[in-house]
Design a protein around this motif. Sequence first.
Motif, short mmCIF file in Angstrom:
data_model
loop_
_atom_site.label_atom_id
_atom_site.label_comp_id
_atom_site.label_asym_id
_atom_site.label_seq_id
_atom_site.Cartn_x
_atom_site.Cartn_y
_atom_site.Cartn_z
N ALA A 1 43.63 37.20 21.34
CA ALA A 1 42.31 37.39 21.94
C ALA A 1 42.19 38.77 22.56
O ALA A 1 43.18 39.39 22.97
CB ALA A 1 42.05 36.32 22.99
N SER A 2 40.98 39.27 22.64
CA SER A 2 40.73 40.58 23.24
C SER A 2 41.03 40.57 24.74
O SER A 2 40.94 39.51 25.40
CB SER A 2 39.27 40.99 23.04
OG SER A 2 38.95 41.05 21.67
N LYS A 3 41.37 41.73 25.26
CA LYS A 3 41.55 41.86 26.70
C LYS A 3 40.18 41.83 27.39
O LYS A 3 39.20 42.35 26.85
CB LYS A 3 42.25 43.18 27.04
CG LYS A 3 43.66 43.29 26.47
CD LYS A 3 44.25 44.66 26.77
CE LYS A 3 45.61 44.82 26.10
NZ LYS A 3 46.17 46.18 26.32
N ALA A 4 40.11 41.22 28.55
CA ALA A 4 38.86 41.15 29.30
C ALA A 4 38.43 42.56 29.69
O ALA A 4 39.21 43.32 30.27
CB ALA A 4 39.03 40.29 30.54
N SER A 5 37.19 42.91 29.38
CA SER A 5 36.71 44.27 29.62
C SER A 5 36.35 44.51 31.08
O SER A 5 36.29 45.66 31.52
CB SER A 5 35.49 44.55 28.75
OG SER A 5 34.44 43.63 29.05
N ILE B 1 42.20 31.78 34.88
CA ILE B 1 42.24 32.31 36.24
C ILE B 1 40.85 32.60 36.81
O ILE B 1 40.72 33.24 37.85
CB ILE B 1 43.11 33.58 36.32
CG1 ILE B 1 42.54 34.70 35.45
CG2 ILE B 1 44.55 33.26 35.92
CD1 ILE B 1 43.20 36.05 35.67
N SER B 2 39.81 32.15 36.12
CA SER B 2 38.45 32.31 36.62
C SER B 2 37.73 30.97 36.51
O SER B 2 37.85 30.28 35.50
CB SER B 2 37.69 33.36 35.81
OG SER B 2 36.33 33.40 36.19
N LYS B 3 37.00 30.62 37.55
CA LYS B 3 36.26 29.36 37.53
C LYS B 3 35.05 29.44 36.61
O LYS B 3 34.70 28.46 35.94
CB LYS B 3 35.81 29.01 38.95
CG LYS B 3 35.12 27.67 39.09
CD LYS B 3 34.77 27.38 40.54
CE LYS B 3 34.12 26.02 40.69
NZ LYS B 3 33.79 25.72 42.12
N SER B 4 34.43 30.61 36.53
CA SER B 4 33.16 30.74 35.80
C SER B 4 33.27 31.46 34.47
O SER B 4 32.34 31.41 33.66
CB SER B 4 32.15 31.49 36.68
OG SER B 4 32.63 32.78 37.01
N GLN B 5 34.39 32.16 34.21
CA GLN B 5 34.51 32.95 32.99
C GLN B 5 35.76 32.57 32.21
O GLN B 5 36.72 32.02 32.77
CB GLN B 5 34.52 34.44 33.33
CG GLN B 5 33.20 34.93 33.91
CD GLN B 5 33.25 36.42 34.17
OE1 GLN B 5 34.03 36.90 34.97
NE2 GLN B 5 32.39 37.16 33.48
N SER B 6 35.77 32.89 30.94
CA SER B 6 36.92 32.62 30.08
C SER B 6 37.92 33.77 30.21
O SER B 6 37.95 34.69 29.38
CB SER B 6 36.47 32.45 28.62
OG SER B 6 37.57 32.12 27.80
N HIS B 7 38.73 33.72 31.26
CA HIS B 7 39.75 34.73 31.53
C HIS B 7 41.10 34.03 31.64
O HIS B 7 41.28 33.13 32.46
CB HIS B 7 39.42 35.48 32.81
CG HIS B 7 38.31 36.46 32.66
ND1 HIS B 7 37.70 37.08 33.72
CD2 HIS B 7 37.66 36.93 31.55
CE1 HIS B 7 36.74 37.89 33.29
NE2 HIS B 7 36.71 37.80 31.97
N TRP B 8 42.07 34.48 30.81
CA TRP B 8 43.33 33.76 30.66
C TRP B 8 44.52 34.71 30.75
O TRP B 8 44.43 35.87 30.36
CB TRP B 8 43.37 33.04 29.30
CG TRP B 8 42.26 32.06 29.10
CD1 TRP B 8 40.96 32.33 28.76
CD2 TRP B 8 42.35 30.64 29.25
NE1 TRP B 8 40.24 31.16 28.68
CE2 TRP B 8 41.06 30.11 28.96
CE3 TRP B 8 43.39 29.75 29.56
CZ2 TRP B 8 40.81 28.74 28.99
CZ3 TRP B 8 43.13 28.40 29.59
CH2 TRP B 8 41.86 27.90 29.32
N VAL B 9 45.65 34.19 31.25
CA VAL B 9 46.92 34.92 31.26
C VAL B 9 48.01 34.00 30.72
O VAL B 9 47.92 32.77 30.81
CB VAL B 9 47.30 35.43 32.67
CG1 VAL B 9 46.29 36.45 33.17
CG2 VAL B 9 47.42 34.26 33.66
#
Length: 329
Positions: A226-230, A253-261
Motif C-alpha cells: 500500500a502507498s505511504k500516507a501522504s 492507528i487512526s480512528k477516522s482514517q485508513s492509516h496502518w503500521v
Amino acid sequence: MESKYGFLKMSLPEFENWLNSQRIARTILYVQQHHTWVPNYSHFNGSNHFERQLAMKNHHVGSNGWSDIGQHFTIFPDGMILTGRSLESTPACIYGNNQHSICFEHLGNFDIGGDQMTNEQRQAIIKTTALICQKFNLPVNPINIIYHHWFELGTGRRNDGSGNNKSCPGTNFFDGNKVQDFNQNFAPLVLQELTGQTLPPVPSDLRYGVVTANLLNVRVAPTGSASKASDRNPVARGAVLRIYDEVNNWLKISKSQSHWVYNRYVEEVKRATVNASVLRVRSGPGTSYSIVGNLPKSEEVFISEESNGWCKLALEEKWLSRQYLDFAG
C-alpha cells in the motif's frame, strides 16, 4: 502563512486551522513551556522571525549536537508562531522528560527585570496552549502542562523548583514560575479559552503500542504494498501509538482514517496512572535497585513488562512498583 528555511510562520487563526489539519500518530500527554532567554526582545526587529528561528536551529544542531531544533514551536513578541521540529519527533527541551511532549519556546527573557511580555505574545501563548490541550484531550493541570523550572537540571527529576533548576520559562512568566503561580495565574487563562468545550474521555479499552524501529512508515491499507500516507510523517522510535484495529499483523492507528503500521515494529504497552503522592523510579524490579527518579501523583506512563509486582517503562530500563499504578481498562 509563510514558509522559509523549512519553517512555517503563522498567525493565531492560521495556527488553529493548521493544527486541526495535522495527523499525529504519537500519543501526546504533556505541553512544555519555555522561554528562550537568549535570543530576547533586543534580538527581534519585527521582521526577522525566520532568521532567529534558523539561528536557534543552527545552535541546537551545531553546538548541542541535536538532530534538529529542540522545540516544536516558537512564539514571537508579535504573536506570530513558527514551527520547529516535526510533531512526530520528541523534543529536546527538558532532560529525561521529553517523551510524549509538545514543546513551546517563547522568544524573550521573562525573568524579573527582563522583557515585559507583549499582549500579542501573551494571548498567543494562552490560545496555543488551549488548542494543544483541546486537540490531544489534555486536562489543564500542572501534570499535563509543565514548566522547565520544575525539573532538576542535572538529573531531570521533578522537584517543583526546589533545587538546582533553571528559571525557565522565567520568574516573571505570567507572574511566576512556581506550581502555585501556574495554578493561580496561567491555568485559569487557559481554562477560560476552553470554557464550554468538553474534552471527550479517553476510551478505557484503547490499545497502545510503542514504536521500536528508528522510523516507521504509515500506509493507507494493511499491506506492505500500500502507498505511504501522504498526510503523515513516518513515526519515530519511542512514539506511543493508539491502536484502533488489527488486520493481518497490521495495526490501524487512526480512528477516522485508513492509516496502518506493521506490528513487527510495535511493542504493545499498557497505559497507567500514578496513584501515590510521589512514586520512586528504580533501575530494576525491586527496592534493592537504585532510585533514578520520581513521578508525581496523576502522572501517566506506558508499561511494557511486568515482573514480580514491578512494571517496566516502555523502551527504558526504569521500573515502578505496580501497587502504586492504576491501569486503564
